[in-house]
Design an enzyme around this catalytic site. Structure first.
Site, PDB file in Angstrom:
ATOM      1  N   ASP A  33       0.880  -1.151   0.000  1.00  0.00           N
ATOM      2  CA  ASP A  33       0.000   0.000   0.000  1.00  0.00           C
ATOM      3  C   ASP A  33       0.931   1.218   0.000  1.00  0.00           C
ATOM      4  O   ASP A  33       2.108   1.091   0.349  1.00  0.00           O
ATOM      5  CB  ASP A  33      -0.876  -0.034   1.257  1.00  0.00           C
ATOM      6  CG  ASP A  33      -1.790   1.169   1.351  1.00  0.00           C
ATOM      7  OD1 ASP A  33      -2.440   1.509   0.355  1.00  0.00           O
ATOM      8  OD2 ASP A  33      -1.832   1.769   2.443  1.00  0.00           O
ATOM      9  N   ASP A  52       0.124   5.074   0.963  1.00  0.00           N
ATOM     10  CA  ASP A  52      -0.013   6.025   2.068  1.00  0.00           C
ATOM     11  C   ASP A  52      -0.039   5.303   3.413  1.00  0.00           C
ATOM     12  O   ASP A  52      -0.798   4.369   3.618  1.00  0.00           O
ATOM     13  CB  ASP A  52      -1.297   6.843   1.910  1.00  0.00           C
ATOM     14  CG  ASP A  52      -1.303   7.660   0.620  1.00  0.00           C
ATOM     15  OD1 ASP A  52      -0.225   8.090   0.185  1.00  0.00           O
ATOM     16  OD2 ASP A  52      -2.396   7.852   0.054  1.00  0.00           O
TER      17      ASP A  52
END
Length: 180
Positions: free
Chosen positions: A8, A10
């Site tokens: 992922d 952020d």
């Protein structure tokens, strides 16, 4: 077949605690991220980013601006590693097969790049990342709050550098050790 780590973006690679990343200059990598990604690449993992970017549907950023943000990400990693591919889901409210917790992005990349999901990992900071990784058949790593479903929880790692918000180096070291 190849093994991979799906990251992922952020909260895993870059800090987004204070605001959403809607401009390239707002993308600030956590300490140790370039070194961690280089270590993962050298250990034989293909590297991917799978990120929900619902701000596109909501009108907070455009596909073009997101490309500039990802160009900055790759520029910050120059000399360390290169992602095999960065993909994102622009959906937020509408039903979506790509938006995590759905595993669509991971499954798409696995098929496209001949990835062995049984020997691959999903690293994320939200329960939706863990759900997507498990649904795709990957091992999972949780950044931040503990998730009992995750195979590794970053906060539980004994070699975690406590002064860092996120210690991706400790995470990658644990992944490599678990994959041997």
């Amino acid at each position: 077949m190849k093994k991979a780590i799906f990251f992922d973006r952020d909260g895993v690679l870059n800090d987004n605690i204070n605001r959403h990343v809607n401009k390239p200059e707002e993308l600030i990598l956590y300490d140790g991220v370039p070194e961690a990604l280089k270590m993962a690449k050298e250990a034989g993992f293909e590297l991917f980013v799978v990120t929900n970017q619902g701000g596109i549907e909501l009108g907070h950023l455009s596909h073009e601006m997101l490309k500039k943000i990802h160009d900055r990400l790759e520029a910050l990693l120059e000399g360390y590693c290169k992602f095999k591919e960065i993909i994102y889901c622009p959906d937020f409210k509408k039903p979506s097969e790509c938006r995590k917790p759905a595993p669509g992005m991971i499954l798409e990349l696995a098929e496209k790049h001949n990835i062995d999901l049984i020997n691959s990992w999903m690293v994320g900071d939200r329960d939706t990342d863990i759900t997507a990784g498990k649904a795709a058949g990957c091992f999972t790593v949780k950044i931040g709050d503990i998730d009992s479903r995750a195979d590794i929880n970053e906060l539980d790692l004994p070699n975690r550098r406590r002064e860092r918000k996120v210690d991706l180096e400790a995470v990658v070291e644990a992944i490599i050790e678990e994959s041997e």
